[in-house]
Design an enzyme around this catalytic site. Sequence first.
Site, PDB file in Angstrom:
ATOM      1  N   SER A  83       5.463   4.292   3.677  1.00 47.77           N
ATOM      2  CA  SER A  83       4.239   3.640   3.227  1.00 47.77           C
ATOM      3  C   SER A  83       3.137   3.751   4.270  1.00 47.77           C
ATOM      4  O   SER A  83       3.397   3.799   5.464  1.00 47.77           O
ATOM      5  CB  SER A  83       4.486   2.159   2.938  1.00 47.77           C
ATOM      6  OG  SER A  83       3.265   1.573   2.543  1.00 47.77           O
ATOM      7  N   LYS A  85      11.105  -0.220  -0.903  1.00 46.96           N
ATOM      8  CA  LYS A  85       9.759   0.375  -0.985  1.00 46.96           C
ATOM      9  C   LYS A  85       9.129   0.072  -2.346  1.00 46.96           C
ATOM     10  O   LYS A  85       7.920  -0.175  -2.444  1.00 46.96           O
ATOM     11  CB  LYS A  85       9.837   1.901  -0.752  1.00 46.96           C
ATOM     12  CG  LYS A  85       8.519   2.651  -1.010  1.00 46.96           C
ATOM     13  CD  LYS A  85       7.384   2.138  -0.108  1.00 46.96           C
ATOM     14  CE  LYS A  85       6.094   2.912  -0.119  1.00 46.96           C
ATOM     15  NZ  LYS A  85       5.428   3.219  -1.337  1.00 46.96           N
ATOM     16  N   HIS A 134       7.875  -3.348  -2.227  1.00 42.72           N
ATOM     17  CA  HIS A 134       6.628  -3.283  -1.440  1.00 42.72           C
ATOM     18  C   HIS A 134       5.465  -2.920  -2.366  1.00 42.72           C
ATOM     19  O   HIS A 134       4.399  -3.538  -2.325  1.00 42.72           O
ATOM     20  CB  HIS A 134       6.775  -2.246  -0.327  1.00 42.72           C
ATOM     21  CG  HIS A 134       5.475  -1.791   0.282  1.00 42.72           C
ATOM     22  ND1 HIS A 134       4.619  -0.923  -0.357  1.00 42.72           N
ATOM     23  CD2 HIS A 134       4.873  -2.107   1.455  1.00 42.72           C
ATOM     24  CE1 HIS A 134       3.553  -0.722   0.392  1.00 42.72           C
ATOM     25  NE2 HIS A 134       3.681  -1.429   1.505  1.00 42.72           N
ATOM     26  N   GLU A 188       2.227  -4.854  -3.447  1.00 40.43           N
ATOM     27  CA  GLU A 188       0.919  -4.195  -3.261  1.00 40.43           C
ATOM     28  C   GLU A 188       0.048  -4.401  -4.520  1.00 40.43           C
ATOM     29  O   GLU A 188      -1.133  -4.736  -4.427  1.00 40.43           O
ATOM     30  CB  GLU A 188       1.175  -2.704  -3.021  1.00 40.43           C
ATOM     31  CG  GLU A 188      -0.030  -1.809  -2.914  1.00 40.43           C
ATOM     32  CD  GLU A 188       0.393  -0.324  -2.766  1.00 40.43           C
ATOM     33  OE1 GLU A 188       1.164  -0.004  -1.853  1.00 40.43           O
ATOM     34  OE2 GLU A 188      -0.045   0.501  -3.593  1.00 40.43           O
TER      35      GLU A 188
HETATM   36  C1  6PG Z   1       2.075   3.264   0.040  1.00 40.75           C
HETATM   37  C2  6PG Z   1       1.548   3.255  -1.350  1.00 40.75           C
HETATM   38  C3  6PG Z   1       1.753   4.596  -1.970  1.00 40.75           C
HETATM   39  C4  6PG Z   1       0.881   4.802  -3.165  1.00 40.75           C
HETATM   40  C5  6PG Z   1       1.223   3.963  -4.331  1.00 40.75           C
HETATM   41  C6  6PG Z   1       0.088   3.910  -5.299  1.00 40.75           C
HETATM   42  O1  6PG Z   1       2.896   2.415   0.302  1.00 40.75           O
HETATM   43  O2  6PG Z   1       1.642   4.079   0.840  1.00 40.75           O
HETATM   44  O3  6PG Z   1       2.208   2.308  -2.105  1.00 40.75           O
HETATM   45  O4  6PG Z   1       3.116   4.738  -2.173  1.00 40.75           O
HETATM   46  O5  6PG Z   1      -0.422   4.550  -2.802  1.00 40.75           O
HETATM   47  O6  6PG Z   1       2.318   4.528  -4.939  1.00 40.75           O
HETATM   48  O7  6PG Z   1       0.605   3.448  -6.448  1.00 40.75           O
HETATM   49  P1  6PG Z   1      -0.189   3.449  -7.811  1.00 40.75           P
HETATM   50  O8  6PG Z   1      -0.738   4.851  -7.983  1.00 40.75           O
HETATM   51  O9  6PG Z   1       0.839   3.119  -8.818  1.00 40.75           O
HETATM   52  O10 6PG Z   1      -1.278   2.454  -7.660  1.00 40.75           O
END
Ligand code: 6PG
Length: 505
Positions: A136, A208, A211, A215
């Site tokens: 991430s 993850k 997470h 998010e």
């Molecule tokens: C991270 C983010 C990354 C990505 C997401 C976006 O931890 O770096 O979570 O994995 O930005 O998958 O998810 P969406 O496209 O579903 O908003």
Amino acid sequence: MTDQQMSDVGLVGLAVMGQNLVLNMADHGYHVSAYNRTTSKMTAFVDRVESEEPSKERVHGFDTLEEFVASIKRPRKIILLVQAGRGTDATIDGLLPHLEEGDIVIDGGNAHWLDTIRREKEMREKGLHFMGSGVSGGELGARFGPSLMPGGSEQAWESLKPIWESIAAKVDPDTGKPLEDYAAGRPVTEGIPCTTYIGTDGAGHYVKMVHNGIEYIDMQLICESYFLMKELLGMRPDEIAAVFEKWNAGVLDSYLIEITADILAQKDPRDGSKFLVDQVLDTAGQKGTGKWTSISALDLGVTANAMAEAVFARYLSALKEERQAASGILRGPAVTFTGDREAFLESIRQALYSSKICAYAQGFALMEEAQKEYDWKLDFGMIAQVWRGGCIIRARFLQKITEAFNQDPTLANLLLDPYFTDALHEGQSAWRSVVATAAQNGISVPAFMSALSYFDGYRSAVLPANLLQAQRDYFGAHTYERVDEERGRFFHTDWPVAGRPESDV
Ligand code: 6PG
């Protein structure tokens, strides 16, 4: 090739995340072999790296999988950053003929944890290791220090650990504050790395995924705060930016609040008299990890309503034309605000913080249930620490979560930790007034509302499910337990009673 000339690690998939992870590893002294299905992408990357010190000596491009695999020291460590799903399976199939016993393949994509469990088993049966590691932090994180959540065999982890620990984001051992030396052009080497062994097979990818579920809700809560300031208080984006900037100096200090302030202050490059955020269409996309989190919560019987609400909010946002049409038909109240603006802003801050605590409580409750289902032993204090730096949800308050689980590793729910209980007691009256004001003014704040419902539901010794269970018994003889009998004894009534006795089933 002599052992000295061979690479320490290999990486397949040279999109931006892959390229940045290669450069990050090279910065930390590792020799990295790089491969991409489309060779021109690999060549362009290696050419670009030629001008980068100190990476240029350490990045080696290959145009066949055979040569790529042969260039890596054994047991080989090969990181995949390819499209999750079929892309991962196809890459593994391509690698398999060249791998040897004990080699380790690490999937750094956002894979579904059940796919990771399957792949780990298949590879293990072939004498190979497979790890699923959450990565991430987006593009910058991959380049300068991501948060890494590895799952797989402990033996494979021991091999990967030095690399993962060196490239991960680092936090200050005393304060937990992220250490960012990159501004000075130096790789961060001191501090506690934001990575730890999460657990067997799909544990890393599951964590993850949670997470990402967090998010989603974190972002939605910030958006609802913005929406109230915009719609109810009539504030301009730059005024709202200043509020977020101020909040970022307190308990809400986090990457997402920080970037929100930046975004809101940004002028439209096409027309400097406008703010860019006002020119962005109000429809949000998604790649599915928030949805997976909510589906998993439903499957495991965990109340993660606020997290699901954040997914639904994105779905509703996508119905732009339908919403536009409905806005001309369905009427709501006129929006009016007559109170104290500064006090209301403080109430929004409290509502945001309180809702955020509930959202995290749901995320950790979900992981608690998942570890029973999948036989993992998750260390929640460590998980919060791994999220403290590098990742998208990095936030000061994660330190408090680490402390909460360190003090009581069996904590039933984050809301019951004294620090968070106090924070909710302090914030709830403001939170309620924000939700009530939003409802009275017809402003949609689903995440604030559902988080509050969760709080009120969780703290209720009595809920109306007595009536619900009676309804189930009425139409379907689904039976019920009684308040005046021990748990586990079930009764049925032939409704409507009219003098008929209850049966003990
Ligand atoms: C991270 C983010 C990354 C990505 C997401 C976006 O931890 O770096 O979570 O994995 O930005 O998958 O998810 P969406 O496209 O579903 O908003």
